[in-house]
Design a protein around this motif. Structure first.
Motif, PDB file in Angstrom:
ATOM      1  N   ASP A 176      -0.094  10.790  -0.376  1.00  0.00           N
ATOM      2  CA  ASP A 176       1.058  10.752   0.527  1.00  0.00           C
ATOM      3  C   ASP A 176       2.355  10.434  -0.237  1.00  0.00           C
ATOM      4  N   VAL A 177       2.262   9.598  -1.257  1.00  0.00           N
ATOM      5  CA  VAL A 177       3.431   9.275  -2.088  1.00  0.00           C
ATOM      6  C   VAL A 177       3.855  10.522  -2.857  1.00  0.00           C
ATOM      7  N   THR A 178       2.878  11.183  -3.462  1.00  0.00           N
ATOM      8  CA  THR A 178       3.161  12.412  -4.212  1.00  0.00           C
ATOM      9  C   THR A 178       3.779  13.465  -3.298  1.00  0.00           C
ATOM     10  N   SER A 179       3.213  13.632  -2.124  1.00  0.00           N
ATOM     11  CA  SER A 179       3.737  14.618  -1.170  1.00  0.00           C
ATOM     12  C   SER A 179       5.149  14.270  -0.732  1.00  0.00           C
ATOM     13  N   TYR A 180       5.399  12.993  -0.454  1.00  0.00           N
ATOM     14  CA  TYR A 180       6.744  12.577  -0.040  1.00  0.00           C
ATOM     15  C   TYR A 180       7.764  12.879  -1.140  1.00  0.00           C
TER      16      TYR A 180
ATOM     17  N   ASP B 270       0.869  -1.166   0.000  1.00  0.00           N
ATOM     18  CA  ASP B 270       0.000   0.000   0.000  1.00  0.00           C
ATOM     19  C   ASP B 270       0.911   1.223   0.000  1.00  0.00           C
ATOM     20  N   HIS B 271       0.340   2.402   0.069  1.00  0.00           N
ATOM     21  CA  HIS B 271       1.176   3.599  -0.025  1.00  0.00           C
ATOM     22  C   HIS B 271       2.165   3.716   1.135  1.00  0.00           C
ATOM     23  N   HIS B 272       1.785   3.287   2.322  1.00  0.00           N
ATOM     24  CA  HIS B 272       2.729   3.328   3.458  1.00  0.00           C
ATOM     25  C   HIS B 272       3.926   2.413   3.187  1.00  0.00           C
ATOM     26  N   TYR B 273       3.632   1.198   2.748  1.00  0.00           N
ATOM     27  CA  TYR B 273       4.711   0.243   2.440  1.00  0.00           C
ATOM     28  C   TYR B 273       5.604   0.809   1.337  1.00  0.00           C
ATOM     29  N   TYR B 274       5.003   1.350   0.292  1.00  0.00           N
ATOM     30  CA  TYR B 274       5.757   1.872  -0.843  1.00  0.00           C
ATOM     31  C   TYR B 274       6.688   3.009  -0.406  1.00  0.00           C
ATOM     32  N   ILE B 275       6.184   3.908   0.409  1.00  0.00           N
ATOM     33  CA  ILE B 275       7.027   5.013   0.891  1.00  0.00           C
ATOM     34  C   ILE B 275       8.152   4.491   1.773  1.00  0.00           C
ATOM     35  N   ASN B 276       7.804   3.690   2.781  1.00  0.00           N
ATOM     36  CA  ASN B 276       8.787   3.282   3.788  1.00  0.00           C
ATOM     37  C   ASN B 276       9.794   2.248   3.311  1.00  0.00           C
ATOM     38  N   ASN B 277       9.382   1.345   2.431  1.00  0.00           N
ATOM     39  CA  ASN B 277      10.261   0.245   2.044  1.00  0.00           C
ATOM     40  C   ASN B 277      10.861   0.379   0.651  1.00  0.00           C
ATOM     41  N   CYS B 278      10.298   1.270  -0.142  1.00  0.00           N
ATOM     42  CA  CYS B 278      10.823   1.462  -1.499  1.00  0.00           C
ATOM     43  C   CYS B 278      11.362   2.871  -1.708  1.00  0.00           C
ATOM     44  N   LEU B 279      10.519   3.866  -1.485  1.00  0.00           N
ATOM     45  CA  LEU B 279      10.924   5.235  -1.810  1.00  0.00           C
ATOM     46  C   LEU B 279      11.974   5.799  -0.857  1.00  0.00           C
ATOM     47  N   ARG B 280      11.822   5.593   0.449  1.00  0.00           N
ATOM     48  CA  ARG B 280      12.834   6.122   1.379  1.00  0.00           C
ATOM     49  C   ARG B 280      14.216   5.510   1.100  1.00  0.00           C
ATOM     50  N   PRO B 281      14.310   4.170   0.952  1.00  0.00           N
ATOM     51  CA  PRO B 281      15.627   3.606   0.593  1.00  0.00           C
ATOM     52  C   PRO B 281      16.121   4.093  -0.773  1.00  0.00           C
ATOM     53  N   LEU B 282      15.208   4.315  -1.714  1.00  0.00           N
ATOM     54  CA  LEU B 282      15.597   4.840  -3.019  1.00  0.00           C
ATOM     55  C   LEU B 282      16.199   6.237  -2.881  1.00  0.00           C
ATOM     56  N   VAL B 283      15.527   7.089  -2.139  1.00  0.00           N
ATOM     57  CA  VAL B 283      16.032   8.451  -1.922  1.00  0.00           C
ATOM     58  C   VAL B 283      17.391   8.404  -1.232  1.00  0.00           C
TER      59      VAL B 283
ATOM     60  N   GLU C 143       7.586  14.992  -3.616  1.00  0.00           N
ATOM     61  CA  GLU C 143       7.743  16.441  -3.761  1.00  0.00           C
ATOM     62  C   GLU C 143       8.591  17.019  -2.633  1.00  0.00           C
ATOM     63  N   SER C 144       8.407  16.519  -1.405  1.00  0.00           N
ATOM     64  CA  SER C 144       9.195  17.014  -0.273  1.00  0.00           C
ATOM     65  C   SER C 144      10.679  16.689  -0.430  1.00  0.00           C
ATOM     66  N   GLU C 145      10.972  15.640  -1.210  1.00  0.00           N
ATOM     67  CA  GLU C 145      12.369  15.261  -1.463  1.00  0.00           C
ATOM     68  C   GLU C 145      12.920  15.914  -2.733  1.00  0.00           C
ATOM     69  N   GLY C 146      12.087  16.726  -3.382  1.00  0.00           N
ATOM     70  CA  GLY C 146      12.533  17.422  -4.593  1.00  0.00           C
ATOM     71  C   GLY C 146      12.526  16.545  -5.839  1.00  0.00           C
ATOM     72  N   ILE C 147      11.779  15.454  -5.801  1.00  0.00           N
ATOM     73  CA  ILE C 147      11.705  14.542  -6.945  1.00  0.00           C
ATOM     74  C   ILE C 147      10.421  14.825  -7.713  1.00  0.00           C
ATOM     75  N   ARG C 148      10.585  15.029  -9.011  1.00  0.00           N
ATOM     76  CA  ARG C 148       9.411  15.254  -9.865  1.00  0.00           C
ATOM     77  C   ARG C 148       8.866  13.912 -10.344  1.00  0.00           C
TER      78      ARG C 148
END
Length: 175
Positions: free
Chosen positions: A86-90, A44-57, A92-97
């Motif tokens: 929440d994914v879009t906001s995260y 879900d979006h929480h999993y995607y942010i915490n386990n994929c996007l944060r490590p990617l960033v 954007e907060s990291e400066g990723i388009r």
């Protein structure tokens, strides 16, 4: 097929063969991050942010210490976890388009037009999910930079075809 010729052989994988769900982030010269989900895990979006996007960033910042995520554009399909606010906001907060994905054009995603078939063609059957995850990761890192570059060039070509066809299917127009 001529009359009297035997029918073609169709190979079907067992419905019990191991399967994995992986998020593979790559750029024009190779993989950035490969994340394999655990068995039974729901994304879900929480999993995607915490386990994929944060490590990617974190990995992007590690690979690009002087400029971090500045100038980074992410492209993913319209899966529910990908388009959640929440994914879009995260991002954007990291400066990723975020590069938008047309609503009805599956012909654009590099995983669909390149990666899935390439993995299936090059990996032997694996006994379990762990060995399959390991084999996929090893394979992705073994591809040469030219393969990734060629894929990005093909992706640019496909994006232009998508624009030219006003977002409609265009696979039949590929040379």
């Amino acid at each position: 097929m001529a009359r009297g010729d035997p029918p073609p052989t169709v190979i079907r994988r067992s419905k019990f063969a191991p399967r994995i769900l992986s998020s593979i982030f790559f750029k024009s010269n190779g993989p950035v991050l490969i994340h394999h989900m655990g068995r039974g895990q729901t994304i879900d979006h929480h999993y995607y942010i915490n386990n994929c996007l944060r490590p990617l960033v974190d990995e992007i910042k590690c690979q690009r210490p002087s400029c971090g995520t500045r100038g980074i554009i992410i492209y993913h399909d319209n899966g529910r976890p990908h388009v959640h606010k929440d994914v879009t906001s995260y991002l954007e907060s990291e400066g990723i388009r975020i590069m938008p994905h047309p609503p009805i054009s599956p012909d654009l995603a590099p995983c669909d037009f390149w990666l899935f078939d390439l993995i299936k063609e090059n990996l032997a059957d694996q006994n379990d999910s762990e060995s399959l995850s390991s084999a996929v990761t090893k394979f992705m890192y073994s591809l040469n930079k030219e393969e990734y570059k060629k894929t990005f060039d093909k992706w640019i070509q496909r994006m232009q075809l998508c624009v030219d066809n006003e977002g409609d299917y265009f696979e039949h127009l590929m040379k």
